[in-house]
Scaffold this motif. Structure first.
Motif, PDB file in Angstrom:
ATOM      1  N   TYR A 149      28.749  56.373 -20.043  1.00  0.00           N
ATOM      2  CA  TYR A 149      28.435  57.332 -21.231  1.00  0.00           C
ATOM      3  C   TYR A 149      29.575  57.305 -22.348  1.00  0.00           C
ATOM      4  CZ  TYR A 149      27.823  61.336 -24.527  1.00  0.00           C
ATOM      5  OH  TYR A 149      27.508  62.188 -25.639  1.00  0.00           O
ATOM      6  N   SER A 150      30.819  57.470 -21.711  1.00  0.00           N
ATOM      7  CA  SER A 150      31.859  57.332 -22.570  1.00  0.00           C
ATOM      8  C   SER A 150      32.556  55.990 -23.272  1.00  0.00           C
ATOM      9  CB  SER A 150      33.054  57.963 -21.563  1.00  0.00           C
ATOM     10  OG  SER A 150      34.230  57.974 -22.604  1.00  0.00           O
ATOM     11  N   GLN A 151      31.965  55.031 -22.533  1.00  0.00           N
ATOM     12  CA  GLN A 151      32.356  53.530 -22.758  1.00  0.00           C
ATOM     13  C   GLN A 151      31.189  53.326 -23.851  1.00  0.00           C
ATOM     14  OE1 GLN A 151      32.084  50.523 -19.673  1.00  0.00           O
ATOM     15  NE2 GLN A 151      34.184  50.102 -19.961  1.00  0.00           N
ATOM     16  N   GLU A 152      30.109  53.637 -23.700  1.00  0.00           N
ATOM     17  CA  GLU A 152      28.786  53.293 -24.423  1.00  0.00           C
ATOM     18  C   GLU A 152      28.881  54.096 -25.878  1.00  0.00           C
ATOM     19  OE1 GLU A 152      25.749  53.888 -21.639  1.00  0.00           O
ATOM     20  OE2 GLU A 152      26.634  52.183 -20.482  1.00  0.00           O
ATOM     21  N   ILE A 153      29.161  55.398 -25.908  1.00  0.00           N
ATOM     22  CA  ILE A 153      29.450  56.203 -27.264  1.00  0.00           C
ATOM     23  C   ILE A 153      30.656  55.657 -27.888  1.00  0.00           C
ATOM     24  CG2 ILE A 153      28.152  57.941 -26.518  1.00  0.00           C
ATOM     25  CD1 ILE A 153      30.760  59.238 -26.301  1.00  0.00           C
ATOM     26  N   GLY A 154      31.679  55.064 -27.246  1.00  0.00           N
ATOM     27  CA  GLY A 154      32.823  54.632 -27.930  1.00  0.00           C
ATOM     28  C   GLY A 154      32.659  53.082 -28.707  1.00  0.00           C
ATOM     29  N   ARG A 155      31.481  52.777 -28.596  1.00  0.00           N
ATOM     30  CA  ARG A 155      31.141  51.664 -29.548  1.00  0.00           C
ATOM     31  C   ARG A 155      30.767  52.182 -30.860  1.00  0.00           C
ATOM     32  NH1 ARG A 155      28.815  49.660 -24.022  1.00  0.00           N
ATOM     33  NH2 ARG A 155      30.761  48.768 -23.191  1.00  0.00           N
ATOM     34  N   ALA A 156      30.530  53.359 -30.960  1.00  0.00           N
ATOM     35  CA  ALA A 156      29.856  53.919 -32.396  1.00  0.00           C
ATOM     36  C   ALA A 156      31.296  54.246 -33.190  1.00  0.00           C
ATOM     37  CB  ALA A 156      29.389  55.128 -32.226  1.00  0.00           C
ATOM     38  N   GLY A 157      31.147  54.023 -34.544  1.00  0.00           N
ATOM     39  CA  GLY A 157      32.283  54.500 -35.444  1.00  0.00           C
ATOM     40  C   GLY A 157      33.601  53.933 -35.405  1.00  0.00           C
ATOM     41  N   ARG A 158      33.917  52.621 -34.906  1.00  0.00           N
ATOM     42  CA  ARG A 158      35.118  52.273 -34.780  1.00  0.00           C
ATOM     43  C   ARG A 158      35.713  52.207 -36.191  1.00  0.00           C
ATOM     44  NH1 ARG A 158      35.274  47.666 -29.971  1.00  0.00           N
ATOM     45  NH2 ARG A 158      34.107  48.910 -28.441  1.00  0.00           N
ATOM     46  N   ASP A 159      35.000  52.208 -37.346  1.00  0.00           N
ATOM     47  CA  ASP A 159      35.826  52.255 -38.588  1.00  0.00           C
ATOM     48  C   ASP A 159      36.218  53.533 -38.974  1.00  0.00           C
ATOM     49  OD1 ASP A 159      33.331  53.486 -38.777  1.00  0.00           O
ATOM     50  OD2 ASP A 159      32.762  52.078 -40.453  1.00  0.00           O
ATOM     51  N   GLY A 160      35.999  54.497 -37.776  1.00  0.00           N
ATOM     52  CA  GLY A 160      36.680  55.865 -38.451  1.00  0.00           C
ATOM     53  C   GLY A 160      35.611  56.883 -39.046  1.00  0.00           C
ATOM     54  N   GLN A 161      34.449  56.030 -39.681  1.00  0.00           N
ATOM     55  CA  GLN A 161      33.301  57.050 -40.300  1.00  0.00           C
ATOM     56  C   GLN A 161      32.535  57.689 -39.191  1.00  0.00           C
ATOM     57  OE1 GLN A 161      33.406  57.140 -43.525  1.00  0.00           O
ATOM     58  NE2 GLN A 161      35.466  56.038 -43.225  1.00  0.00           N
ATOM     59  N   ARG A 162      31.980  58.970 -39.744  1.00  0.00           N
ATOM     60  CA  ARG A 162      31.075  59.748 -38.888  1.00  0.00           C
ATOM     61  C   ARG A 162      29.939  58.882 -38.275  1.00  0.00           C
ATOM     62  NH1 ARG A 162      26.334  62.336 -39.235  1.00  0.00           N
ATOM     63  NH2 ARG A 162      26.100  64.264 -37.881  1.00  0.00           N
ATOM     64  N   GLY A 178      60.754  43.645 -20.439  1.00  0.00           N
ATOM     65  CA  GLY A 178      60.375  43.246 -19.165  1.00  0.00           C
ATOM     66  C   GLY A 178      59.843  44.139 -17.987  1.00  0.00           C
ATOM     67  N   ARG A 179      59.132  45.170 -18.427  1.00  0.00           N
ATOM     68  CA  ARG A 179      58.663  46.212 -17.631  1.00  0.00           C
ATOM     69  C   ARG A 179      57.102  45.892 -17.862  1.00  0.00           C
ATOM     70  NH1 ARG A 179      62.399  49.675 -20.310  1.00  0.00           N
ATOM     71  NH2 ARG A 179      61.106  50.447 -21.433  1.00  0.00           N
ATOM     72  N   SER A 180      56.527  46.321 -16.608  1.00  0.00           N
ATOM     73  CA  SER A 180      54.983  46.323 -16.452  1.00  0.00           C
ATOM     74  C   SER A 180      54.576  47.761 -17.267  1.00  0.00           C
ATOM     75  CB  SER A 180      54.408  46.249 -15.081  1.00  0.00           C
ATOM     76  OG  SER A 180      54.758  44.959 -14.596  1.00  0.00           O
ATOM     77  N   ALA A 181      53.230  47.849 -17.741  1.00  0.00           N
ATOM     78  CA  ALA A 181      52.887  48.827 -18.440  1.00  0.00           C
ATOM     79  C   ALA A 181      51.296  49.152 -18.110  1.00  0.00           C
ATOM     80  CB  ALA A 181      52.941  48.873 -19.770  1.00  0.00           C
ATOM     81  N   ALA A 182      50.882  50.157 -18.411  1.00  0.00           N
ATOM     82  CA  ALA A 182      49.421  50.466 -18.447  1.00  0.00           C
ATOM     83  C   ALA A 182      49.075  51.178 -19.849  1.00  0.00           C
ATOM     84  CB  ALA A 182      48.924  51.384 -17.311  1.00  0.00           C
ATOM     85  N   ALA A 183      48.056  50.922 -20.366  1.00  0.00           N
ATOM     86  CA  ALA A 183      47.428  51.619 -21.537  1.00  0.00           C
ATOM     87  C   ALA A 183      46.221  52.170 -21.518  1.00  0.00           C
ATOM     88  CB  ALA A 183      47.392  50.414 -22.874  1.00  0.00           C
ATOM     89  N   ILE A 184      46.051  53.274 -21.711  1.00  0.00           N
ATOM     90  CA  ILE A 184      44.339  53.818 -21.207  1.00  0.00           C
ATOM     91  C   ILE A 184      44.112  54.374 -22.873  1.00  0.00           C
ATOM     92  CG2 ILE A 184      43.320  55.727 -20.203  1.00  0.00           C
ATOM     93  CD1 ILE A 184      46.328  54.374 -18.431  1.00  0.00           C
ATOM     94  N   PHE A 185      43.494  53.841 -23.460  1.00  0.00           N
ATOM     95  CA  PHE A 185      43.164  54.140 -24.883  1.00  0.00           C
ATOM     96  C   PHE A 185      41.687  54.174 -24.926  1.00  0.00           C
ATOM     97  CE2 PHE A 185      46.932  51.589 -26.858  1.00  0.00           C
ATOM     98  CZ  PHE A 185      47.803  52.386 -26.184  1.00  0.00           C
ATOM     99  N   PRO A 186      41.196  55.183 -25.936  1.00  0.00           N
ATOM    100  CA  PRO A 186      39.563  55.072 -26.078  1.00  0.00           C
ATOM    101  C   PRO A 186      38.996  53.739 -26.564  1.00  0.00           C
ATOM    102  CG  PRO A 186      40.633  57.033 -27.200  1.00  0.00           C
ATOM    103  CD  PRO A 186      41.692  56.146 -26.665  1.00  0.00           C
ATOM    104  N   THR A 187      37.963  53.522 -26.360  1.00  0.00           N
ATOM    105  CA  THR A 187      37.091  52.081 -26.732  1.00  0.00           C
ATOM    106  C   THR A 187      37.383  52.232 -28.273  1.00  0.00           C
ATOM    107  OG1 THR A 187      35.478  52.380 -24.859  1.00  0.00           O
ATOM    108  CG2 THR A 187      34.906  50.973 -26.931  1.00  0.00           C
ATOM    109  N   LEU A 239      50.206  44.061 -17.579  1.00  0.00           N
ATOM    110  CA  LEU A 239      49.628  45.050 -18.588  1.00  0.00           C
ATOM    111  C   LEU A 239      48.418  45.505 -18.044  1.00  0.00           C
ATOM    112  CD1 LEU A 239      49.741  47.061 -21.147  1.00  0.00           C
ATOM    113  CD2 LEU A 239      48.602  44.861 -22.290  1.00  0.00           C
ATOM    114  N   LEU A 240      47.846  46.664 -17.838  1.00  0.00           N
ATOM    115  CA  LEU A 240      46.628  47.135 -17.130  1.00  0.00           C
ATOM    116  C   LEU A 240      46.154  47.819 -18.538  1.00  0.00           C
ATOM    117  CD1 LEU A 240      47.297  48.746 -13.815  1.00  0.00           C
ATOM    118  CD2 LEU A 240      47.048  46.297 -14.402  1.00  0.00           C
ATOM    119  N   LEU A 241      44.866  47.493 -18.816  1.00  0.00           N
ATOM    120  CA  LEU A 241      44.130  48.106 -20.055  1.00  0.00           C
ATOM    121  C   LEU A 241      42.666  48.605 -19.676  1.00  0.00           C
ATOM    122  CD1 LEU A 241      44.373  45.090 -22.520  1.00  0.00           C
ATOM    123  CD2 LEU A 241      45.971  47.365 -22.471  1.00  0.00           C
ATOM    124  N   THR A 242      42.543  49.866 -19.885  1.00  0.00           N
ATOM    125  CA  THR A 242      41.360  50.619 -19.705  1.00  0.00           C
ATOM    126  C   THR A 242      40.845  51.476 -20.852  1.00  0.00           C
ATOM    127  OG1 THR A 242      39.656  51.615 -18.174  1.00  0.00           O
ATOM    128  CG2 THR A 242      41.925  52.121 -18.030  1.00  0.00           C
TER     129      THR A 242
END
Length: 636
Positions: free
Chosen positions: A311-324, A29-38, A167-170
């Motif tokens: 920059y951080s947001q845009e490079i965060g679209r690379a390698g979401r499968d965990g591969q180099r 029942g509490r509000s929350a914020a999650a700051i996770f990488p893309t 819930l706040l997400l960014t």
């Protein structure tokens, strides 16, 4: 329960870092914020609770493509979710509203602008809501890199809709921004979860490359990595087309993507990229937020990113499968002026701000405005105008009360008598009074709410609810036009000259801050320290390694970006010749020419007045786009 839902609906046996504690806060029942990488699973933090909570989860998302991507995922998991957006037909949006009303939809996604819609607020106000989710929540902070003034209204909407938890997400928020956005929703610090910004699979590279060398370098880079999914980011639409054409000529499966393309074409290009039919997308920042492709191996910045956050947001679209995956900036300072000019172009002039203040002073205790008309008359572009209105609210001069449609009209699909006879007693009398208050044309009936109130005592909200109901039943076709916003004006108003100077200073500070982001970006790209560590440190993440071993700085390849000489500025005589038709056109409309309007014209930055006088068709438009705005303004 969270683990069983995770396995049952999502097919995962374990939560990713940060997910479980965020979900548990919400279920308690509490509000929350999650700051996770893309790409770190922020969306699950509301998708799973939505299944456990009794009522609707309402998600505010800034981008249609992002909503469509989320919906496709939810539907693939058998979770009932929908959106109401501008691309839908009347029948489609009505069906979604019926499903929400009947409890068939668990998650509804909308843009923040939808909450300004009088009819939507009437509808959603009748729906019990368990959770409000604010995606890209950094947009609510003036200190964020993508401040959206309408996000500031979300705490008010949350209160008026009586939503218990938020819930706040960014993925991109500095410590200052996190504190700011959490304070606006009264989120306890213990309910803020940040998992760090370091990505061990991303190889960060910065290569100092002159503007002329960039294209050959890019072609060579991609030639040795053919058919590996890649995004190449550019600043301008024209560059996207030019670079894509050049890559196509060397045999790459590539397309340009930018806001200048028609929506169906943009969607087709995105789908082709997702399906692997296109290997490379050359895009402006219009591309990416809705793209959840796990195997993007390369993100290449052909032009400088706008800020470290971008920059951080845009490079965060690379390698979401965990591969180099490789993230490369082809860095130089050539388009620095272009980036800065976008910032200067969004700053309203003192005279324009004064025009808005004059409107406020002449309005009396209640100010009704249509944003498009005010933008056109004041020469303030729509987004800075929203910021200006928020500044006026923060200064206590105005207070947003509500918005409504200036024109509400309908046409009958049954006879007037037949519709009225569906009701009895007081309801029938109300329907008859509603019809009696309308101005009737041959087909369309226009509602006069004031006449209805004077004659029958019925409020506007009751009339709108009734009309919406008639429409749901297929009895009428309803049309609403001309969104009008209503503000209460402080009485008496304080002297406006100090207010004007304060507003001018606020915009100047914002301008200075945005230009400063470019400086910070340039400093990061040239850091002799580990790039991964410097990036994480900017976002307050102290857990990243001091030396990552997979960035150009760690490899000893530190970039040095020499200042780039801009082309010579045109002569005063040439500038005067280019400006003459513009000045003449402004005079014909009764508008004053200013050096800033001249600089906008010569750098090709649009504004309402430039659009009105068809400035793009004049010979001088955009002729000096490479020149520093401030220096050009001094010559105008």
């Amino acid at each position: 329960m969270p683990h069983s839902l995770l396995q049952q609906h999502f097919g995962f046996s374990e939560f990713r870092p940060g997910q479980q504690q965020t979900i548990e806060h919400l279920l308690a029942g509490r509000s929350a914020a999650a700051i996770f990488p893309t790409g770190s699973g922020k969306s699950l933090c509301y998708q799973l609770p939505a299944l456990a909570l009794p009522n609707l989860t309402l998600v505010i998302s800034p981008l249609l493509a992002l909503m469509q991507d989320q919906l496709a995922f939810l539907h693939s998991k058998g979770i009932p979710a929908a959106t109401i957006d501008s691309t839908q037909s009347y029948e489609q949006s009505q069906q979604v509203m019926r499903q929400v009303r009947d409890g068939e939809i668990k998650i509804l996604m909308i843009s923040v602008e939808r909450l300004k819609n009088e009819r939507f607020r009437n509808f959603i106000g009748q729906i019990p809501i368990s959770l409000l989710v604010v995606d890209e929540a950094h947009c609510i902070s003036e200190w964020g890199h993508n401040f959206r003034p309408d996000y500031l209204k979300l705490p008010h909407y949350r209160q008026s809709l009586n939503i218990e938890r938020v819930l706040l997400l960014t993925a991109t928020a500095t410590p200052q921004v996190i504190d700011d956005m959490a304070a606006k929703f009264a989120i306890d610090p213990s309910c803020i979860t940040a998992t760090g910004f370091y990505r061990c699979n991303l190889d960060l590279g910065v290569e100092a490359v002159s503007p002329e060398q960039r294209l050959p370098y890019l072609q060579q880079h991609l030639d040795s990595r053919r058919e590996q999914p890649a995004i190449v980011y550019v600043t301008q639409q024209q560059s996207a087309e030019q670079v894509a054409t050049a890559l196509k000529q060397t045999g790459h499966h590539v397309a340009a993507y930018h806001a200048g393309l028609e929506h169906p074409l943009r969607m087709r290009i995105q789908q082709q990229f997702m399906a692997g039919e296109l290997a490379v997308i050359v895009a402006t920042i219009a591309f990416g937020m809705g793209v959840d492709k796990a195997d993007i191996r390369h993100v290449i910045h052909y032009d400088l990113p706008k800020s470290i956050e971008n920059y951080s947001q845009e490079i965060g679209r690379a390698g979401r499968d965990g591969q180099r995956s490789e993230c490369l900036v082809l860095a130089n300072q050539a388009n620095r002026s272009v980036l800065e000019n976008f910032i200067y172009g969004d700053t309203p002039e003192q005279d324009s701000i004064a025009r808005v203040l004059t409107e406020v002073s002449q309005a009396g205790p209640q100010w009704e405005l249509m944003a498009n008309q005010l933008s056109a008359s004041s020469n303030v572009r729509p987004l800075p105008l929203r910021t200006l209105l928020v500044y006026l609210e923060m200064a206590g001069l105005i207070e947003s009360k509500y918005s409504y449609y200036a024109e509400v009209k309908f046409k009958l699909k049954v006879t007037e008598t037949e519709l009225a006879n569906r009701f009895q007693g007081e309801r029938k009398h109300f329907v008859e009074a509603l019809f009696a208050s309308c101005q009737k044309a041959r087909i369309w009936w226009q509602v006069d709410f004031e006449a209805l109130y004077q004659g029958y005592g019925a409020e506007r909200s009751r009339a709108l609810t009734a009309l919406d109901y008639f429409e749901q039943q297929g009895l009428i076709e309803l049309q609403t036009k001309q969104m009008t916003e209503v503000y209460q004006v402080q009485q008496p108003l304080p002297p406006l000259e100090p207010v004007l100077q304060q507003l001018v200073q606020q915009f100047a500070s914002k301008e200075h801050s945005e230009v400063g982001r470019i400086e910070q970006m340039l400093a990061l790209l040239q850091t002799p320290e580990c790039l991964s560590h410097a990036l994480a440190d900017y976002f307050g993440d102290s857990a990243a390694p001091q030396q990552c071993g997979h960035c150009s700085a760690c490899r000893g390849d530190v970039a040095t970006l020499a200042a780039v000489a801009t082309p010579p500025m045109a002569s005063p005589e040439q500038i005067a010749q280019w400006l003459a038709p513009l000045q003449q056109a402004l005079v014909q409309h009764g508008w004053a020419y200013t050096p800033r309007i001249g600089a906008r014209f010569l750098t090709g930055l649009p504004s309402p007045w430039l659009t009105k006088v068809k400035a793009r068709q004049m010979p001088g438009y955009g002729q000096q786009e490479q020149q520093p705005f401030a220096q050009l303004e001094a010559q105008c």
